[in-house]
Design an enzyme around this catalytic site. Structure first.
Site, PDB file in Angstrom:
ATOM      1  N   CYS A   1       0.839  -1.201   0.000  1.00 55.76           N
ATOM      2  CA  CYS A   1       0.000   0.000   0.000  1.00 55.76           C
ATOM      3  C   CYS A   1       0.873   1.250   0.000  1.00 55.76           C
ATOM      4  O   CYS A   1       1.364   1.680   1.054  1.00 55.76           O
ATOM      5  CB  CYS A   1      -0.933   0.010   1.215  1.00 55.76           C
ATOM      6  SG  CYS A   1      -2.068   1.422   1.235  1.00 55.76           S
TER       7      CYS A   1
ATOM      8  N   CYS B   1      -0.647   4.120   2.036  1.00 55.04           N
ATOM      9  CA  CYS B   1      -0.515   3.930   3.481  1.00 55.04           C
ATOM     10  C   CYS B   1       0.906   4.197   3.964  1.00 55.04           C
ATOM     11  O   CYS B   1       1.111   4.833   5.002  1.00 55.04           O
ATOM     12  CB  CYS B   1      -0.898   2.500   3.870  1.00 55.04           C
ATOM     13  SG  CYS B   1      -2.476   1.927   3.242  1.00 55.04           S
ATOM     14  N   ASP B   2       1.893   3.670   3.229  1.00 56.44           N
ATOM     15  CA  ASP B   2       3.257   3.622   3.740  1.00 56.44           C
ATOM     16  C   ASP B   2       4.261   4.511   3.008  1.00 56.44           C
ATOM     17  O   ASP B   2       5.365   4.739   3.506  1.00 56.44           O
ATOM     18  CB  ASP B   2       3.772   2.177   3.684  1.00 56.44           C
ATOM     19  CG  ASP B   2       2.899   1.218   4.473  1.00 56.44           C
ATOM     20  OD1 ASP B   2       2.317   1.648   5.486  1.00 56.44           O
ATOM     21  OD2 ASP B   2       2.782   0.043   4.070  1.00 56.44           O
TER      22      ASP B   2
END
Length: 352
Positions: free
Chosen positions: A146, A149-150
């Site tokens: 992701c 997300c990261d």
């Protein structure tokens, strides 16, 4: 399978992530004592879902210093239990949605529920090669599924990164990562992308993106600090090349956890549950879907939580409309007409 213990509830929730627990918190605060099945390594992931496979979560409100994914899911669970949600660490084997009350079956329980909220999520697809796993590999130490997300994490800033995939998600994630990485490689097995033309153009026009067609990943390598590079094979020449990168992101799709439904609900071609736009209502009245199991676009913890709230409120309104009291199922139309007015108010929504 031995004799099953039968339980009844106005609301049964299947799932263990932010969608499931947000739904549980809202339903439980309405004094509907929901039952939640969080699963036991369902889809190969611990209770808590995808968040348990991440380290620092920095984009969930309320945690200015960030929080570990596992700690966040533990907090979700604790809050659900605070309001008397009954949680079972059991995986749902099958459901019967042919009539109400709906039946939800595990190895040890059969629950009869007036409404059902499905929040089983979707699992990010990952490739298997040397160094890609959790045990002895670089998963969560430079490898992720992701980018949104990261990707903004300090470890991915001003360093070369790579994305594996050839669809719209891969193009989007590669473009997103150029905000942080010094260079982004898109690695694809085929000699052309399956992404839409406009998404391909955006990637090709980005000076920080380099495409490696007809390459497969053989190995990820690094040290105790994290990922240092990949070994790739050119599928046309069979040459092995070394690609120094500090981050690798899989963008090869997700698989929604819907197989246990046995096609009882309408889904799209990829298996995601179809819901009424602007709602969590599914193709069966009284059944709601929240989180990534019905969201193939955003797939974020915060959007999952929002849809869990929606599902809870819609389930509660359904129970009110059908005059279903706690622990009882909806009577038939004839029985309904014969019921006296006992003056008991339907469940009341309690705002936060």
């Amino acid at each position: 399978m031995g004799q099953l213990e039968t339980l009844t509830t106005p609301v049964c929730i299947i799932g263990s992530g932010p969608a499931a627990h947000t739904a549980a918190i809202y339903v439980a605060r309405a004094e509907l004592t929901p039952i939640l099945f969080e699963g036991w390594m369902a889809n190969g992931i611990a209770a808590g879902g995808q968040l348990t496979t991440t380290t620092d979560v920095e984009n969930f409100p309320g945690f200015p210093k960030g929080i570990l994914g596992g700690e966040l899911t533990d907090a979700f669970r604790e809050q659900s239990q605070r309001f008397n949600t009954r949680i079972f660490s059991e995986t749902v084997d099958e459901v019967d949605l042919s009539k109400r009350p709906f039946k939800v079956t595990t190895d040890t329980h059969q629950v009869e529920a007036d409404t059902l909220i499905i929040a089983t999520g979707a699992v990010a697809k990952r490739l298997e090669f040397k160094g890609a796993g959790e045990n002895g590999g670089f998963w969560n130490k430079g490898i992720s599924a992701c980018a949104v997300c990261d990707g903004a994490a300090p470890m991915f800033r001003k360093v070369p990164l790579a994305v594996i995939g050839g669809g719209d998600s891969a193009m989007e994630e590669a473009n997103f990562l150029t905000r942080y990485g010094s260079k982004v490689y898109i690695i694809h097995r085929r000699d052309e992308f399956r992404a839409s033309k406009i998404m391909q153009k955006r990637a090709r026009d980005n000076p920080k993106i380099e495409v490696l067609f007809s390459h497969s990943t053989l190995e990820a390598y690094g040290d105790v600090k994290g990922l240092n590079g990949l070994k790739l094979q050119n599928l046309k020449s069979n040459d092995i090349i070394d690609l120094p990168v500090k981050g690798l992101f899989f963008a090869i799709g997700h698989e929604p956890a819907t197989k246990f439904l046995q096609h009882q609900l309408k889904t799209d071609a990829d298996g995601y549950i179809l819901t009424t736009p602007g709602s969590t209502k599914t193709s069966i009245d009284g059944v709601y879907a929240a989180g990534d199991v019905q969201d193939k676009k955003y797939r974020q913890a915060i959007t999952a939580a929002g849809s869990g709230c929606m599902a809870a409120l819609e389930a509660e309104h359904f129970l009110q409309e059908h005059e279903v009291q706690q622990g009882k199922s909806e009577p038939s139309t004839a029985e309904n007409e014969a019921l006296p007015d006992n003056g008991r108010a339907p469940p009341e929504h309690r705002p936060v």
